[in-house]
Design an enzyme around this catalytic site. Structure first.
Site, PDB file in Angstrom:
ATOM      1  N   ASP A   3       9.182  14.207   6.683  1.00 45.11           N
ATOM      2  CA  ASP A   3       8.760  15.563   7.024  1.00 45.11           C
ATOM      3  C   ASP A   3       9.970  16.475   6.887  1.00 45.11           C
ATOM      4  O   ASP A   3      10.992  16.267   7.552  1.00 45.11           O
ATOM      5  CB  ASP A   3       8.211  15.621   8.448  1.00 45.11           C
ATOM      6  CG  ASP A   3       7.785  17.027   8.839  1.00 45.11           C
ATOM      7  OD1 ASP A   3       6.841  17.556   8.230  1.00 45.11           O
ATOM      8  OD2 ASP A   3       8.419  17.601   9.751  1.00 45.11           O
ATOM      9  N   GLU A  13       5.244  15.569   2.000  1.00 47.15           N
ATOM     10  CA  GLU A  13       4.190  16.574   2.008  1.00 47.15           C
ATOM     11  C   GLU A  13       4.429  17.554   0.880  1.00 47.15           C
ATOM     12  O   GLU A  13       5.567  17.976   0.626  1.00 47.15           O
ATOM     13  CB  GLU A  13       4.176  17.303   3.351  1.00 47.15           C
ATOM     14  CG  GLU A  13       3.009  18.254   3.525  1.00 47.15           C
ATOM     15  CD  GLU A  13       2.990  18.895   4.902  1.00 47.15           C
ATOM     16  OE1 GLU A  13       2.057  19.654   5.190  1.00 47.15           O
ATOM     17  OE2 GLU A  13       3.927  18.615   5.677  1.00 47.15           O
ATOM     18  N   CYS A  68      -2.512  13.699  16.651  1.00 48.68           N
ATOM     19  CA  CYS A  68      -1.728  12.725  17.409  1.00 48.68           C
ATOM     20  C   CYS A  68      -1.605  11.444  16.580  1.00 48.68           C
ATOM     21  O   CYS A  68      -2.605  10.885  16.130  1.00 48.68           O
ATOM     22  CB  CYS A  68      -2.406  12.427  18.741  1.00 48.68           C
ATOM     23  SG  CYS A  68      -1.624  11.099  19.682  1.00 48.68           S
ATOM     24  N   CYS A  96      -3.464   8.219  18.681  1.00 51.67           N
ATOM     25  CA  CYS A  96      -4.916   8.031  18.784  1.00 51.67           C
ATOM     26  C   CYS A  96      -5.687   8.753  17.699  1.00 51.67           C
ATOM     27  O   CYS A  96      -6.885   8.537  17.548  1.00 51.67           O
ATOM     28  CB  CYS A  96      -5.413   8.493  20.151  1.00 51.67           C
ATOM     29  SG  CYS A  96      -5.169  10.266  20.468  1.00 51.67           S
ATOM     30  N   CYS A 149      -0.511  14.807  24.070  1.00 52.12           N
ATOM     31  CA  CYS A 149      -1.856  14.648  23.541  1.00 52.12           C
ATOM     32  C   CYS A 149      -2.855  14.719  24.694  1.00 52.12           C
ATOM     33  O   CYS A 149      -2.709  14.008  25.704  1.00 52.12           O
ATOM     34  CB  CYS A 149      -1.995  13.333  22.789  1.00 52.12           C
ATOM     35  SG  CYS A 149      -3.667  13.017  22.158  1.00 52.12           S
ATOM     36  N   CYS A 160      -4.952  10.905  24.729  1.00 48.57           N
ATOM     37  CA  CYS A 160      -4.330   9.652  25.168  1.00 48.57           C
ATOM     38  C   CYS A 160      -3.131   9.863  26.082  1.00 48.57           C
ATOM     39  O   CYS A 160      -2.596   8.912  26.639  1.00 48.57           O
ATOM     40  CB  CYS A 160      -3.906   8.818  23.960  1.00 48.57           C
ATOM     41  SG  CYS A 160      -2.587   9.562  22.965  1.00 48.57           S
ATOM     42  N   ASP A 165       8.194  16.846  15.131  1.00 49.12           N
ATOM     43  CA  ASP A 165       8.633  16.511  13.782  1.00 49.12           C
ATOM     44  C   ASP A 165       8.411  15.031  13.469  1.00 49.12           C
ATOM     45  O   ASP A 165       7.951  14.685  12.374  1.00 49.12           O
ATOM     46  CB  ASP A 165      10.111  16.882  13.604  1.00 49.12           C
ATOM     47  CG  ASP A 165      10.344  18.375  13.777  1.00 49.12           C
ATOM     48  OD1 ASP A 165       9.450  19.147  13.375  1.00 49.12           O
ATOM     49  OD2 ASP A 165      11.396  18.760  14.301  1.00 49.12           O
TER      50      ASP A 165
END
Length: 408
Positions: free
Chosen positions: A190, A274, A326, A329, A345, A348, A355
């Site tokens: 990333d 990405e 997330c 989950c 989250c 969960c 990042d």
């Protein structure tokens, strides 16, 4: 595959004059050929083919007005015509949608910051036994060999940049013997501004910010340049100092990109990134930082090095919500402002680093075996749902498409 190897060359006084003559002749031939085609287009005549331009070039060398074209290698002039054909081909392909749109060919100026000439194999150039570059009608030019060429080059391009430095760029053919031993690791990357790269294993690589660090000196040299009278020798000297300062920044950034991309390719069997909209980000208030990072150049290095060394390189879609999902989950928690670097989250209860979570999601979206062994993830207590105790809620179903690793 074909690669370019660039080396610094140090021509002496007469050789610099000969190269300046070659730069000028190649520029004149390019402009003359472009003018012929533009005049034909304005008159409604058919497109002038390359063979006709070559005949006109041969005829013009016999005239008093263009007789000095014979002072340089004829291969340089023919390659200038090839460059014009390439410019037209790229322009027409952009109109047809075969590649990103490009502007029509434009006339070259002797005041352009970058000048270049290309010598192919039939020009008779060679590398001498003493390590010098022998160029026709230029002489034996000293070269700073930083490494050995992997194969016999097919052509060499001599470039003079804005800082007044000379480089020899060789085109070589690379075979299939560059494959690295297979590695067990796979990584998602990333890219960011605070940290240049965040890996899915939790590693964060700081952004060097070469331009930001050199801004003070660049501003000082630019102010000195603005005070010089236009057309004076002092202004030329000040312009070269500004160009050299920018060249040092670009060289440092390029070296950083090479070292990091080589490290990632050597240590990992597959790399996922990405597909960023760099042009769009470069029009925001973060434009200077985006240009300073140089994401596009870094991703280009990763891609060709992966193809060269037998690694897998995957680009995931730019609209994949890597920062909203997330990684534990799979629940999409919605967009978050940039100042939020850690979030919890709601499904969960895991506390996630923004990042690192995005890097793990990049790897998962590419079909890699993502691992967050060093990521900052802290599971929390979550009360059971009333309707379905002991199971995940319906909102935990992820709508992201999982795709496999594309083979190169």
């Amino acid at each position: 595959m074909q690669l370019r190897y660039s080396f610094r060359v140090y021509p002496n006084g007469p050789q610099r004059s000969a190269l300046a003559r070659a730069f000028g002749c190649a520029r004149v031939v390019f402009n003359d050929a472009l003018r012929v085609r533009e005049e034909a287009r304005a008159a409604g005549l058919p497109f002038v083919p390359s063979g006709e331009l070559s005949k006109r070039l041969t005829a013009s060398k016999r005239t008093p007005e263009r007789g000095w074209l014979g002072e340089v290698s004829s291969v340089v002039l023919q390659q200038s015509l090839r460059d014009l054909d390439t410019a037209y081909r790229n322009f027409f392909d952009g109109l047809k949608g075969k590649r990103p749109r490009m502007g029509a060919p434009r006339f070259k100026s002797r005041k352009d910051n970058r000048q270049s000439v290309r010598f192919t194999a039939n020009a008779g150039w060679k590398i001498t036994t003493f390590g010098k570059l022998c160029l026709p009608k230029v002489g034996n030019v000293a070269v700073k060999w930083s490494r050995a060429l992997p194969s016999v080059p097919s052509s060499v391009t001599v470039v003079k940049d804005a800082a007044g430095r000379y480089f020899a760029s060789f085109v070589v053919e690379i075979g299939a013997g560059e494959t690295l031993p297979e590695a067990a690791a796979q990584v998602g990357v990333d890219l960011g501004l605070t940290h240049f790269a965040i890996l899915s294993d939790g590693t964060k690589i700081d952004s060097p910010r070469f331009l930001r660090r050199a801004e003070k000196k660049l501003k000082r040299e630019q102010r000195r340049l603005s005070r010089k009278a236009k057309g004076s020798n002092n202004r030329t000297k000040a312009r070269i100092k500004v160009a050299r300062a920018h060249a040092r920044v670009a060289d440092a950034r390029r070296e950083f990109h090479h070292q990091l991309s080589t490290r990632l390719i050597r240590e990992n069997q597959a790399v996922a990134v990405e597909d960023l909209a760099v042009k769009g980000l470069a029009r925001t208030r973060m434009a200077k930082s985006v240009h300073d990072a140089g994401w596009s150049a870094f991703l280009t290095m990763l891609e060709y090095k992966a193809a060269r060394h037998g690694r897998t390189f995957v680009r995931i879609g730019r609209f994949t919500p890597t920062s909203q999902v997330c990684s534990q989950c799979g629940v999409k928690d919605g967009p978050k402002p940039l100042h939020i670097r850690d979030w919890e989250c709601g499904a969960c209860g895991a506390v996630l680093d923004r990042d690192i979570n995005a890097a793990v999601n990049v790897a998962k979206a590419a079909g890699l075996a993502a691992s967050a062994c060093r990521a900052r993830v802290r599971p929390g207590t979550v009360p059971a749902q009333r309707e379905e105790a002991g199971t995940r809620p319906e909102a935990s179903r992820t709508s992201g498409n999982q795709t496999g690793i594309a083979l190169l």
